[in-house]
Design a protein around this motif. Structure first.
Motif, PDB file in Angstrom:
ATOM      1  N   ILE A  21       0.833  -1.201   0.000  1.00  0.00           N
ATOM      2  CA  ILE A  21       0.000   0.000   0.000  1.00  0.00           C
ATOM      3  C   ILE A  21       0.870   1.254   0.000  1.00  0.00           C
ATOM      4  O   ILE A  21       0.566   2.243  -0.690  1.00  0.00           O
ATOM      5  CB  ILE A  21      -0.971  -0.019   1.190  1.00  0.00           C
ATOM      6  CG1 ILE A  21      -2.041  -1.096   0.970  1.00  0.00           C
ATOM      7  CG2 ILE A  21      -1.619   1.353   1.407  1.00  0.00           C
ATOM      8  CD1 ILE A  21      -2.940  -1.330   2.172  1.00  0.00           C
ATOM      9  N   ARG A  28       0.749   4.360  -2.647  1.00  0.00           N
ATOM     10  CA  ARG A  28       0.590   5.756  -2.211  1.00  0.00           C
ATOM     11  C   ARG A  28       1.672   6.660  -2.799  1.00  0.00           C
ATOM     12  O   ARG A  28       1.424   7.832  -3.074  1.00  0.00           O
ATOM     13  CB  ARG A  28       0.579   5.820  -0.679  1.00  0.00           C
ATOM     14  CG  ARG A  28      -0.763   5.380  -0.091  1.00  0.00           C
ATOM     15  CD  ARG A  28      -0.763   5.419   1.409  1.00  0.00           C
ATOM     16  NE  ARG A  28      -2.135   5.318   1.925  1.00  0.00           N
ATOM     17  CZ  ARG A  28      -2.476   4.747   3.069  1.00  0.00           C
ATOM     18  NH1 ARG A  28      -1.527   4.237   3.856  1.00  0.00           N
ATOM     19  NH2 ARG A  28      -3.735   4.698   3.452  1.00  0.00           N
ATOM     20  N   TRP A  64      -8.369  -2.783  -0.052  1.00  0.00           N
ATOM     21  CA  TRP A  64      -7.884  -1.414   0.183  1.00  0.00           C
ATOM     22  C   TRP A  64      -8.073  -0.552  -1.065  1.00  0.00           C
ATOM     23  O   TRP A  64      -8.507   0.599  -0.978  1.00  0.00           O
ATOM     24  CB  TRP A  64      -6.412  -1.431   0.584  1.00  0.00           C
ATOM     25  CG  TRP A  64      -5.871  -0.040   0.738  1.00  0.00           C
ATOM     26  CD1 TRP A  64      -5.985   0.777   1.820  1.00  0.00           C
ATOM     27  CD2 TRP A  64      -5.176   0.717  -0.260  1.00  0.00           C
ATOM     28  NE1 TRP A  64      -5.405   2.004   1.568  1.00  0.00           N
ATOM     29  CE2 TRP A  64      -4.904   1.990   0.302  1.00  0.00           C
ATOM     30  CE3 TRP A  64      -4.754   0.449  -1.557  1.00  0.00           C
ATOM     31  CZ2 TRP A  64      -4.222   2.986  -0.408  1.00  0.00           C
ATOM     32  CZ3 TRP A  64      -4.075   1.434  -2.269  1.00  0.00           C
ATOM     33  CH2 TRP A  64      -3.819   2.689  -1.686  1.00  0.00           C
ATOM     34  N   SER A  94     -10.348   2.595  -0.218  1.00  0.00           N
ATOM     35  CA  SER A  94      -9.515   3.685   0.303  1.00  0.00           C
ATOM     36  C   SER A  94      -9.900   5.051  -0.240  1.00  0.00           C
ATOM     37  O   SER A  94      -9.663   6.077   0.412  1.00  0.00           O
ATOM     38  CB  SER A  94      -8.044   3.422  -0.027  1.00  0.00           C
ATOM     39  OG  SER A  94      -7.817   3.539  -1.429  1.00  0.00           O
ATOM     40  N   GLU A 146      -8.386   6.595  -2.463  1.00  0.00           N
ATOM     41  CA  GLU A 146      -7.156   7.349  -2.698  1.00  0.00           C
ATOM     42  C   GLU A 146      -6.815   7.464  -4.184  1.00  0.00           C
ATOM     43  O   GLU A 146      -6.176   8.434  -4.599  1.00  0.00           O
ATOM     44  CB  GLU A 146      -6.001   6.743  -1.907  1.00  0.00           C
ATOM     45  CG  GLU A 146      -6.220   6.857  -0.391  1.00  0.00           C
ATOM     46  CD  GLU A 146      -4.990   6.525   0.427  1.00  0.00           C
ATOM     47  OE1 GLU A 146      -3.854   6.805  -0.056  1.00  0.00           O
ATOM     48  OE2 GLU A 146      -5.132   5.971   1.538  1.00  0.00           O
TER      49      GLU A 146
END
Length: 429
Positions: free
Chosen positions: A319, A323, A371, A375, A377
């Motif tokens: 992860i 990111r 995730w 997430s 994101e």
């Protein structure tokens, strides 16, 4: 894939006239007078094959390369995403340990079959005005503009002649296209005489075309599933190929920056994703969106033949890598779209690479997918896991959508491309 043994050159080293031009300009910085384009136009990358360093013989996969090139011509066919009336090519010596001397390059439209070209379209390619060039170690070289009318989704053939013994340090392992190596200078030949075949890319990394100024680009960034492994030699049936076909009418170039064996965090078959993200993604002109599908090799390699000494990675480590890609993309005002990791039960089963799949590895894949989905994101998520899964077996790809339990069939690749709609790629369109 196979590489027939390349015949050693027997002719003596020829005395060649003309200066060698050392080209150190970036493949992306198109700012010289020769880079001028017509009003309302721009140079757009229309095809790419991410450069990789060659690896040592203790790795379980062969490089499929000859020992070197020596008084030989290499002919390679590529299918561009968008067309144009002018093009430029990029040759890479990124992983070379010494200057790469290229004696002649020609480009033409493809002929009827095999190594054939349409000789009426054959053009000499120059670099900073010269036929011969020397590319410094670690550098790319971009050609001068070549007037050649190439249609969208058209095939271009690049022929490269190398006279002196030349090591191959920079290549792209999985071309899913047949290339040809022949003795002597055959760059102008209608077909390559006495050819040996290769399924790797040698030195050729990019093709640019002159396109309308409003043209946009999308980069597909991933591993062998993106690179098109097992999709069919010469079929152009990778998922980025189908996406390029879908988006060409809207003047969107699609670039395949997949590397078979690529990983998010570690380097072997190509540099890790974080190390090559600037070169393969952020440096692309007119880029709006990057689609990321990578991570299955980070999960599957540790502890088996590909990475016997690699530690098993945690959810948090993978992860953190994602990111970093998100942060880099957003820092450059790019939209970043993720695909969930696809099922892979029975991948490489019965081969010397047995152990690529295990229940423990699949549990980590599902944690990562959860995730990615939850997430928020990434700017968008395409749930390829759910799209391609066998409804009777949640850890396997549906039989008609896979080629070998890991890679996708042309039908599976078409489904991936169709799921990447304009709304997903460009938000709200």
């Amino acid at each position: 894939m196979s590489l027939k043994t390349s015949a050693c050159a027997t002719s003596a080293k020829a005395i060649r006239l003309g200066s060698i031009v050392a080209v150190a300009a970036s493949a992306i910085a198109l700012s010289s007078p020769n880079a001028a384009v017509a009003a309302g136009s721009t140079w757009v990358k229309s095809w790419t094959a991410s450069p990789q360093p060659t690896w040592d013989g203790d790795f379980p996969l062969p490089t499929l390369l000859p020992f070197n090139l020596w008084n030989q011509t290499v002919r390679q066919k590529v299918r561009v995403s968008l067309g144009g009336d002018k093009l430029r090519i990029v040759l890479s010596n990124e992983y070379g340990k010494a200057p790469l001397v290229i004696d002649s390059v020609h480009v033409a439209l493809t002929g009827a079959d095999g190594s054939a070209v349409e000789t009426s379209t054959d053009k000499l390619v120059t670099f900073s005005g010269s036929e011969r060039l020397s590319i410094p170690a670690g550098a790319p070289a971009i050609s001068d503009p070549v007037e050649l009318n190439v249609p969208a989704r058209g095939d271009v053939v690049v022929s490269i002649f190398v006279a002196d013994p030349t090591p191959i340090d920079t290549f792209h392992w999985d071309a899913e296209e047949t290339g040809y190596i022949g003795p002597g200078n055959q760059v102008e030949n209608a077909s390559i005489d006495q050819p040996t075949e290769t399924t790797t890319r040698l030195f050729l990394s990019d093709v640019f075309v002159e396109a309308p100024a409003h043209t946009r680009a999308v980069v597909a960034f991933g591993d062998s599933i993106t690179d098109g492994a097992a999709s069919g030699l010469g079929l152009n049936s990778r998922w980025p190929d189908f996406l390029a076909e879908n988006l060409a009418p809207d003047n969107v170039a699609v670039l395949n920056a997949g590397i078979s064996g690529a990983r998010l965090l570690n380097t072997q078959m190509g540099e890790n994703a974080m190390a090559r993200f600037f070169r393969d993604v952020l440096s692309v002109p007119n880029l709006e969106t990057v689609v990321v599908l990578i991570g299955i090799n980070d999960i599957a390699w540790p502890g088996q033949a590909f990475g016997p000494d690699d530690p098993f990675l945690s959810r948090e480590q993978i992860i953190a890598g994602y990111r970093q890609l998100i942060a880099m993309a957003h820092a450059h005002n790019l939209r970043i779209v993720a695909g969930t990791l696809t099922p892979f039960q029975d991948a490489l089963k019965g081969s010397p690479l047995e152990g690529y799949y295990s229940l423990k590895r699949d549990e980590l894949r599902e944690e990562i997918n959860n995730w990615i989905r939850a997430s928020d994101e990434f700017d968008a998520v395409v749930d390829l896991d759910k799209l391609l899964v066998d409804p009777e077996n949640p850890v396997a790809i549906r039989a008609d959508l896979q080629a070998d339990h890991l890679h996708l069939s042309p039908k599976g690749n078409k489904m991936v491309a169709d799921a990447l709609t304009a709304a997903v790629l460009f938000s709200g369109e």
